[in-house]
Design an enzyme around this catalytic site. Sequence first.
Site, PDB file in Angstrom:
ATOM      1  N   GLU A 143       0.800  -1.226   0.000  1.00 50.00           N
ATOM      2  CA  GLU A 143       0.000   0.000   0.000  1.00 50.00           C
ATOM      3  C   GLU A 143       0.831   1.272   0.000  1.00 50.00           C
ATOM      4  O   GLU A 143       0.494   2.235  -0.687  1.00 50.00           O
ATOM      5  CB  GLU A 143      -0.923   0.047   1.246  1.00 50.00           C
ATOM      6  CG  GLU A 143      -1.938  -1.056   1.311  1.00 50.00           C
ATOM      7  CD  GLU A 143      -1.472  -2.174   2.219  1.00 50.00           C
ATOM      8  OE1 GLU A 143      -2.314  -2.803   2.838  1.00 50.00           O
ATOM      9  OE2 GLU A 143      -0.245  -2.403   2.302  1.00 50.00           O
TER      10      GLU A 143
ATOM     11  N   ASP B  62      -2.185  -5.335   3.421  1.00 51.54           N
ATOM     12  CA  ASP B  62      -2.431  -5.757   4.800  1.00 51.54           C
ATOM     13  C   ASP B  62      -3.384  -6.941   4.844  1.00 51.54           C
ATOM     14  O   ASP B  62      -4.181  -7.166   3.924  1.00 51.54           O
ATOM     15  CB  ASP B  62      -2.992  -4.598   5.620  1.00 51.54           C
ATOM     16  CG  ASP B  62      -1.975  -3.475   5.803  1.00 51.54           C
ATOM     17  OD1 ASP B  62      -0.761  -3.759   5.714  1.00 51.54           O
ATOM     18  OD2 ASP B  62      -2.392  -2.322   6.019  1.00 51.54           O
TER      19      ASP B  62
ATOM     20  N   ASP C 206      -6.000  -7.586   6.752  1.00 57.35           N
ATOM     21  CA  ASP C 206      -7.361  -7.434   7.233  1.00 57.35           C
ATOM     22  C   ASP C 206      -8.323  -7.241   6.054  1.00 57.35           C
ATOM     23  O   ASP C 206      -7.939  -7.376   4.896  1.00 57.35           O
ATOM     24  CB  ASP C 206      -7.455  -6.266   8.219  1.00 57.35           C
ATOM     25  CG  ASP C 206      -7.008  -4.949   7.592  1.00 57.35           C
ATOM     26  OD1 ASP C 206      -6.722  -4.927   6.378  1.00 57.35           O
ATOM     27  OD2 ASP C 206      -6.944  -3.941   8.321  1.00 57.35           O
TER      28      ASP C 206
ATOM     29  N   GLU D  63      -9.723  -4.563   4.834  1.00 57.57           N
ATOM     30  CA  GLU D  63      -9.387  -3.450   3.954  1.00 57.57           C
ATOM     31  C   GLU D  63      -8.253  -3.831   3.015  1.00 57.57           C
ATOM     32  O   GLU D  63      -8.279  -3.529   1.817  1.00 57.57           O
ATOM     33  CB  GLU D  63      -9.005  -2.224   4.786  1.00 57.57           C
ATOM     34  CG  GLU D  63      -9.111  -0.909   4.060  1.00 57.57           C
ATOM     35  CD  GLU D  63     -10.541  -0.484   3.818  1.00 57.57           C
ATOM     36  OE1 GLU D  63     -10.763   0.323   2.897  1.00 57.57           O
ATOM     37  OE2 GLU D  63     -11.454  -0.973   4.521  1.00 57.57           O
TER      38      GLU D  63
ATOM     39  N   TYR E  45       1.439  -5.590  12.961  1.00 60.73           N
ATOM     40  CA  TYR E  45       0.321  -4.863  12.356  1.00 60.73           C
ATOM     41  C   TYR E  45      -0.549  -4.237  13.436  1.00 60.73           C
ATOM     42  O   TYR E  45      -0.886  -4.884  14.437  1.00 60.73           O
ATOM     43  CB  TYR E  45      -0.507  -5.818  11.498  1.00 60.73           C
ATOM     44  CG  TYR E  45      -1.525  -5.123  10.649  1.00 60.73           C
ATOM     45  CD1 TYR E  45      -1.163  -4.081   9.805  1.00 60.73           C
ATOM     46  CD2 TYR E  45      -2.866  -5.504  10.681  1.00 60.73           C
ATOM     47  CE1 TYR E  45      -2.101  -3.432   9.018  1.00 60.73           C
ATOM     48  CE2 TYR E  45      -3.803  -4.869   9.894  1.00 60.73           C
ATOM     49  CZ  TYR E  45      -3.417  -3.835   9.067  1.00 60.73           C
ATOM     50  OH  TYR E  45      -4.345  -3.195   8.288  1.00 60.73           O
TER      51      TYR E  45
ATOM     52  N   ARG F 112      -3.662  -2.872  13.305  1.00 58.55           N
ATOM     53  CA  ARG F 112      -5.126  -2.962  13.281  1.00 58.55           C
ATOM     54  C   ARG F 112      -5.512  -4.401  13.605  1.00 58.55           C
ATOM     55  O   ARG F 112      -5.510  -5.262  12.742  1.00 58.55           O
ATOM     56  CB  ARG F 112      -5.687  -2.548  11.916  1.00 58.55           C
ATOM     57  CG  ARG F 112      -5.484  -1.072  11.621  1.00 58.55           C
ATOM     58  CD  ARG F 112      -6.197  -0.636  10.366  1.00 58.55           C
ATOM     59  NE  ARG F 112      -6.000   0.798  10.114  1.00 58.55           N
ATOM     60  CZ  ARG F 112      -5.044   1.300   9.363  1.00 58.55           C
ATOM     61  NH1 ARG F 112      -4.191   0.477   8.762  1.00 58.55           N
ATOM     62  NH2 ARG F 112      -4.914   2.600   9.206  1.00 58.55           N
TER      63      ARG F 112
ATOM     64  N   HIS G 210      -4.254 -11.758  13.425  1.00 62.89           N
ATOM     65  CA  HIS G 210      -4.000 -12.984  14.177  1.00 62.89           C
ATOM     66  C   HIS G 210      -3.177 -12.777  15.437  1.00 62.89           C
ATOM     67  O   HIS G 210      -2.996 -13.698  16.199  1.00 62.89           O
ATOM     68  CB  HIS G 210      -3.292 -13.990  13.272  1.00 62.89           C
ATOM     69  CG  HIS G 210      -4.035 -14.282  12.012  1.00 62.89           C
ATOM     70  ND1 HIS G 210      -5.276 -14.867  11.999  1.00 62.89           N
ATOM     71  CD2 HIS G 210      -3.725 -14.043  10.721  1.00 62.89           C
ATOM     72  CE1 HIS G 210      -5.695 -14.999  10.739  1.00 62.89           C
ATOM     73  NE2 HIS G 210      -4.774 -14.496   9.953  1.00 62.89           N
TER      74      HIS G 210
END
Length: 940
Positions: A17, A103, A105, A107, A334, A336, A381
């Site tokens: 990203e 990422d 997740d 998103e 990460y 989030r 996770h």
Amino acid sequence: MEGMSLASTPTKLVIVESPTKARTISRFLGSGYEIEASVGHIRDLPQPSELPADMKKGPYRKFAIDVENGFDPYYVVDADKRKKVAELKKKLKDADELYLATDEDREGEAIAWHLLEVLKPKVPVKRMVFHEITKEAIERALTATRDLDTGLVDAQETRRILDRLYGYEVSPVLWRKIGPGLSAGRVQSVATRLVVERERERMAFRSATYWDVSADLVAPRDTGRSTAGNAFTARLTSLAGRRVATGRDFDDTGALRSPDTVHLDAVAAGELVTALEPASFAVSSVETKPYTRRPAPPFTTSTLQQEASRKLRLNSRAAMRTAQSLYERGYITYMRTDSVTLSNEAITAARRQAADLYGAEYVPEAPRFYANKSKNAQEAHEAIRPAGDHFRTPAQVAGELRGDEFKLYELIWKRTVASQMGDARGSTASVKVAASTTAPVASEISGTFAVGTPAELSASGTVITFRGFLAAYEEGRDASRYDRDPASAQAEGAGSGTGAARESRLPELELGDALGVDGLEADGHETSPPPRYTEASLTAALEDRGIGRPSTYAATISVIVDRGYVLRRGQALVPSWLAFSVVRLLEDHFGPLVNYDFTAAMESDLDRIERGEQDRVAWLREFYFGPWASGTPGLKPLVDDLGEIDARGINSIPVGDGITLRVGRYGPYLEGTGEAGEPLRASVPEDVAPDELTAEKARELLLTRNDSDRELGVDPATGYAIVAKNGRYGPYVTEVIPDDAPAVAEGAAEGGAAPAKGRKKAPAKPKPRTGSLFASMALDTVTLEQALQLLTLPRVVGVDPESGDEITAQNGRYGPYLKKGTDSRSLESEEQLFDVTLEEALAIYAQPKQRRGQRAAAASALRELGTDPVSEKPVVVKDGRFGPYITDGTTNVTVPRGDTVEDLTPERAYELLADKRAKGPVKRATRSTTTRSRATAKKK
């Protein structure tokens, strides 16, 4: 031969990203990999006005979503991403494999899916996921690639469509009934309601006054026991066998919850001190219990935001921005995540480090494992922790991280290591002391107490014998309404707001010990209203109710602040009066949409869609068209059947004493009547919070506003009185035109329009001239001469000989300016309005036009930040039209919210400039049509 060798070398294109993430990953991948950044999402739902002409009358016209055919979304590549997409397509042509490393997740999975849909790769595609950017993690990710998770994509796309439908249906109602520019949202509206409800509780709150008595006691010194710290303080807890009231015994109306409680007033408390001073005090009870306290689990997104707010004074947006930077640069995992679990490698690293730094005795025999309390926990996770299989201590990264980045890393490191350390252990002692009154005590509230009435005092203390995890870290807590109530705080064992361990010792006491008295004191208290939300406590409240996702809380709070629904007062979040109107409209007409349980249930439904247990189209159809499982109509029927909404009623809040607060287009104001029945009106100052606007305060504002009018004299030209007033937009002067003043034909007054041909209109009452005071003038000192001069504005300076346009000097919202047709130019000072000449005006128009604030921005730099490593040009911070911005003379980027000019580091500035360069220039070309949804493609 050499060229052929290069051409045959396999190339793997890796897309992430952000440029920062790309730079970090490039350190761990060999020459066969090319790492590129998409710079976030490359496409999204367009505004309906931006749809192609042939679609503006079709099924996508309202939302860019076809709600009648499977809620099919229409996506377009963002204008500022078209260049980036072209670059990625070009690089993909030379690649043998494509790795989507966004990422892990929802998103990130959606970004990967959009890349696939737009790039249409013809080479093998692998989904590469990792929760930290270290060499070991990247190598593991390369050997454990997977396919795209369509469940995650379905859940994210459903959430995006849901938010578009919610916002586009409800927001226009707010525009029509309250004001333009407002917005409603699935989570933001509920968050706003929470803040407003808390303020309503504070407005309804009535404080109660109560008193208590404390005694400074001394343990006996001749018992052979330890004499260290013999003095201690005990508080009166019961009288005549009835508990003495503390703050928590009163409800929000100021009434006692139980009639059996003794409510001491000032007189009774003073008499009790007198009655107990000669009394004998003895220990009537000693109870000792073991004390054990476990460490808090590792950070989730929510708990990190809360602790960063409490301990570092970082708002949610700044905390997440800082954490994002630490993650992308390889310092933490990460950021989030809802998970509190740690990998086996992380547990080993934390235990090893705790043993090395604090000693083996600080590490329990078995590792600690934590379970999620949140019912909706999902997505990532692992908890947020230092990156790597071997953690770097804060001392080891001190030379690489500075400011908030270092503080946040240290916080994360401490929490992670402490989570694998031993319990804090000790003991708590509770002592009760008996005495009897030596004189009668009379209380107007609780009656009379005779001589010999038994009184009981209590004291407690904690001794920590083994600090355990407290040697590394202690979790903070939010302020309680009982923090200023010593008795209540003692009862609940409250610690300090910053999380510092509180340890208090009692002397060694035994049953029957006689105690000396150093003094008694009566102390008065007032109950406190419920504390306002802070960003930390609002985040906790949303998470406790299962509303939204912790990864979105920072953005949610930023939205409600940016919309003007919530104002910051220090750490507290104060709702504006505008928020009261918005919440009232939503509660009265869209009740289910701001229902806490319903909003939380949406998150569970999205989880079921992610797991493949719920069809997303069927769920969206029920949400939009209804009815819901509860029998409630869907969103569309709710909007279509609103009935009549009383806009004036929605925007009116009774204050009391016949005064009403109204939320107007330009801010809140009060309406009431004076002693003679004359109407009164006054603006509400911004520094007056809703719970502070009592009827008495409102009456004071109305009368102050009325008394502030000053009659300056009479205009000799008209005979009208000239008055100075304090208005909603500041002080101004105006003329008072009597009711019997001669009327003027419509169109004859200055600036009026001629009546339509063939129509006769009644003459209109002349409108009074007005003029705002200059910044150098004051309401109580402005003179009649100054006022008459102000009333001559706008002033005609002259006529441009080339264009024939009239040039006028005017005073506006943004200061003094010249106007020629539609072309306006700023003046240097308000005084120029009266003396600028035609020649000077023409000289100003001969200069190139500058935007407002542009000259000031160019005048001087706010800060110098060194030389940019890419452009090799000096980087400075300047003050621009829309606030401070960073520039190297070629690339400009606004200082993001959450950053401050004072705390901005050179590294942060270089990173922001690099990200801006990677995005490329913003093009305002028509958006290109792209593929639609995954579901449509499947049907075809």
